[in-house]
Design an enzyme around this catalytic site. Sequence first.
Site, PDB file in Angstrom:
ATOM      1  N   ARG A   2      24.533 -17.318  21.950  1.00  0.00           N
ATOM      2  CA  ARG A   2      25.315 -18.487  21.536  1.00  0.00           C
ATOM      3  C   ARG A   2      25.797 -19.324  22.717  1.00  0.00           C
ATOM      4  O   ARG A   2      25.881 -20.554  22.610  1.00  0.00           O
ATOM      5  CB  ARG A   2      26.503 -18.044  20.687  1.00  0.00           C
ATOM      6  CG  ARG A   2      26.113 -17.792  19.246  1.00  0.00           C
ATOM      7  CD  ARG A   2      27.304 -17.376  18.433  1.00  0.00           C
ATOM      8  NE  ARG A   2      27.039 -17.507  17.009  1.00  0.00           N
ATOM      9  CZ  ARG A   2      27.866 -17.088  16.063  1.00  0.00           C
ATOM     10  NH1 ARG A   2      29.006 -16.520  16.382  1.00  0.00           N
ATOM     11  NH2 ARG A   2      27.565 -17.251  14.799  1.00  0.00           N
ATOM     12  N   LYS A  24      23.736  -8.182  -2.301  1.00  0.00           N
ATOM     13  CA  LYS A  24      24.390  -8.615  -3.534  1.00  0.00           C
ATOM     14  C   LYS A  24      23.848  -9.921  -4.093  1.00  0.00           C
ATOM     15  O   LYS A  24      23.739 -10.913  -3.370  1.00  0.00           O
ATOM     16  CB  LYS A  24      25.883  -8.822  -3.256  1.00  0.00           C
ATOM     17  CG  LYS A  24      26.626  -7.545  -2.949  1.00  0.00           C
ATOM     18  CD  LYS A  24      28.078  -7.899  -2.798  1.00  0.00           C
ATOM     19  CE  LYS A  24      28.925  -6.703  -2.457  1.00  0.00           C
ATOM     20  NZ  LYS A  24      30.245  -7.153  -2.000  1.00  0.00           N
ATOM     21  N   GLY A  38      22.827 -13.429   9.963  1.00  0.00           N
ATOM     22  CA  GLY A  38      22.893 -12.431  11.034  1.00  0.00           C
ATOM     23  C   GLY A  38      21.911 -11.294  10.862  1.00  0.00           C
ATOM     24  O   GLY A  38      21.242 -10.886  11.819  1.00  0.00           O
ATOM     25  N   GLY A  60      26.869 -17.506   8.420  1.00  0.00           N
ATOM     26  CA  GLY A  60      27.611 -18.055   7.284  1.00  0.00           C
ATOM     27  C   GLY A  60      27.358 -19.545   7.118  1.00  0.00           C
ATOM     28  O   GLY A  60      27.196 -20.045   6.002  1.00  0.00           O
TER      29      GLY A  60
HETATM   30  C1  3PG Z   1      30.492 -16.422  13.080  1.00  0.00           C
HETATM   31  O1  3PG Z   1      30.323 -15.579  13.941  1.00  0.00           O
HETATM   32  O2  3PG Z   1      30.089 -16.287  11.911  1.00  0.00           O
HETATM   33  C2  3PG Z   1      31.154 -17.696  13.450  1.00  0.00           C
HETATM   34  O3  3PG Z   1      31.504 -17.678  14.790  1.00  0.00           O
HETATM   35  C3  3PG Z   1      32.348 -17.927  12.566  1.00  0.00           C
HETATM   36  O4  3PG Z   1      33.226 -16.852  12.693  1.00  0.00           O
HETATM   37  P1  3PG Z   1      34.098 -16.415  11.438  1.00  0.00           P
HETATM   38  O5  3PG Z   1      33.149 -15.852  10.431  1.00  0.00           O
HETATM   39  O6  3PG Z   1      35.074 -15.389  11.969  1.00  0.00           O
HETATM   40  O7  3PG Z   1      34.800 -17.639  10.923  1.00  0.00           O
HETATM   41 MG    MG Z   2      30.789 -15.244  10.183  1.00  0.00          MG
END
Ligand code: 3PG
Ligand code: MG
Length: 398
Positions: free
Chosen positions: A36, A200, A356, A379
Amino acid sequence: MPFRTLRDLDATGLRVFLRADLNVPLKDGVIKDATRIQETLPTLRHLLGQGASVVLASHLGRPAGAGFEAAYSLAPVAEWLRGQGFDARMASGVCGEAVLAEAQALKPGQVLLLENLRFDKGETKNKPEFAKALAALADAYVDDAFGSSHRAHASVSGMVEDFPPERTAAGFLMEKELKALARVVEHPDPPLVAVFGGAKVSDKIDLIRHFLGKAEAILIGGAMSYTFLKSKGVAIGTSLCEEDKIALAGEILAEAEGKGTRLLLPLDHVVADRLDADAECALTQDQEVPEGRMGLDIGPESVAAYSLEIRSARTLVWNGPMGVFELDPFSAGTLSIAEEMAAAANRGAFVLVGGGDSVAAANKAGVTSRLGHVSTGGGASLEYLSGLKLPGVAALER
Ligand code: 3PG
Ligand code: MG
């Protein structure tokens, strides 16, 4: 693009607030994967090269929001940047008078890295006073934090309106991520095939629905396939199943048919009596899972059927593993799909991998560098692919 990019911003002589997603995995203060940070370097270099100074900011993990916590300090990132030759220093805090003085002392080419934004609860609560205090640190705002753009947090959305629109822009990483997503969602080169996995159905309903009628085929894997199979009356043994989502799974199957998207479910499975790498594994003959067994990966017939679909696609999107790929006996399905994705990219198909787990699977298969676009946001990419508006993107479109 409906938002301004770095090409629309002359940062010469400006102090630029750069919101990046520097939320990297750390162990005992050591960065385990710098992807990142690396991905945001083109933006950082561009700004510094134009003669700007940069107030760099990010969150790291999920601290309590009640002040400094050493384990969540961004200091290792500042050190990493110095190791790459950047003139970077750590700020004494997140914002406030002392930090403002540190920002004002910056010379062109220098970087001040703020402490973890989430040390102040104003960040996640998107408090206007906190947003204003952040905005006071700089003359312009650049957002490269695609991975955080699904959060309506102060540094992602709240503070943006404190800058004139022409002093705000998306960084190169943000731009690259949004262009890749648009190539899948807004203007895919057909046929589009989606591969969705994970545990899920409830996590992926919006995602699947958003691709009905858009995708030629959706290939389903992972534990959520068992909820779908059960909705069709197929025996699933002791496989994971969301009992309260069976009816919904049935509705999605019917909707898919109505909208002309083929929704494929696994044809066979790798099963075991328990989730354990040492458990005795077997392949099923067909879609049914025998009593007392749980499905933990898709089997070779499913891989063959899914591979045919992948080979026919010009655009591919992949979110979620096909099985418990972290354990070797249940990894073959996911790793084969990763290989097929890479082969498709080699043939010229556009491949986007988000989430991820799928990225970890691509890494495990050793194919990441061959894939078209591997998102830095799990996300965030999931929400975009589900048709949701990302607050961080909405702020830039003002
Ligand atoms: C992540 O790693 O998904 C992003 O950096 C956002 O982090 P968070 O899910 O803790 O908001
Ligand atoms: Mg996250």
